[in-house]
Design an enzyme around this catalytic site. Structure first.
Site, PDB file in Angstrom:
ATOM      1  CG  HIS A  69      -2.038  -1.007   1.079  1.00 48.56           C
ATOM      2  ND1 HIS A  69      -3.099  -1.053   1.942  1.00 48.56           N
ATOM      3  CD2 HIS A  69      -2.258  -1.997   0.179  1.00 48.56           C
ATOM      4  CE1 HIS A  69      -3.930  -2.015   1.591  1.00 48.56           C
ATOM      5  NE2 HIS A  69      -3.424  -2.620   0.522  1.00 48.56           N
ATOM      6  CD  GLU A  71      -2.026   4.119   3.088  1.00 48.90           C
ATOM      7  OE1 GLU A  71      -3.231   4.316   3.313  1.00 48.90           O
ATOM      8  OE2 GLU A  71      -1.624   3.244   2.291  1.00 48.90           O
ATOM      9  CB  CYS A  97      -6.449  -0.548   4.956  1.00 48.90           C
ATOM     10  SG  CYS A  97      -4.739  -1.126   5.000  1.00 48.90           S
ATOM     11  CB  CYS A 100      -2.075   1.449   5.891  1.00 46.09           C
ATOM     12  SG  CYS A 100      -1.536   0.547   4.432  1.00 46.09           S
TER      13      CYS A 100
END
Length: 140
Positions: A69, A71, A97, A100
């Site tokens: 992801h 992040e 999410c 993350c």
């Protein structure tokens, strides 16, 4: 008229998302401290590995696990180059999410700006813990 700092950084996060290699969701993130960009990240495959856009998605429980992801990629860039995230701010075009969010908080980032929501089911965990941990979570 000049745009404000928040819009400036969010616009950059949105632009970074255009580098995403997973067409299920284009996410961009930037880590900022003292109005300076420390790192950027987008959702994409591991270095030197196939991209979803080329090889297809690797789905588990309806989530693509081929990609990192945005992040996480931004935090990894800071780690790779010895840059502390302590006290920094994350700008992300999507609400992080749950995984993350946990990583962002563990990296020392204390403020998160986002522009669109993510998974409604996981959103409640992020909001609950942001309040418990005194993490500023702000939708722009």
């Amino acid at each position: 008229m000049r745009i404000n700092w928040h819009q400036y950084f969010m616009d950059i996060a949105e632009k970074v998302s255009e580098r995403s290699t997973c067409d299920r969701k284009h996410v961009g993130a930037i880590i900022v401290k003292d109005k300076r960009i420390l790192a950027t990240g987008y959702n994409g495959s591991l270095p030197n590995s196939e991209h979803c856009d080329d090889a297809g998605h690797l789905l588990e429980n309806n989530h693509c696990v081929r990609t990192l992801h945005a992040e996480i990629n931004a935090i990894v860039q800071c780690a790779k180059y010895g840059i502390s995230c302590q006290g920094a701010t994350l700008y992300c075009n999507t609400l992080p999410c749950w995984n993350c969010f946990k990583t962002v908080v563990s990296a020392g980032i204390s403020k998160i700006y986002y522009s669109t929501d993510y998974n409604a089911e996981l959103k409640s965990n992020v909001f609950e813990y942001s309040k418990k941990l005194n993490i500023n979570l702000i939708k722009l």
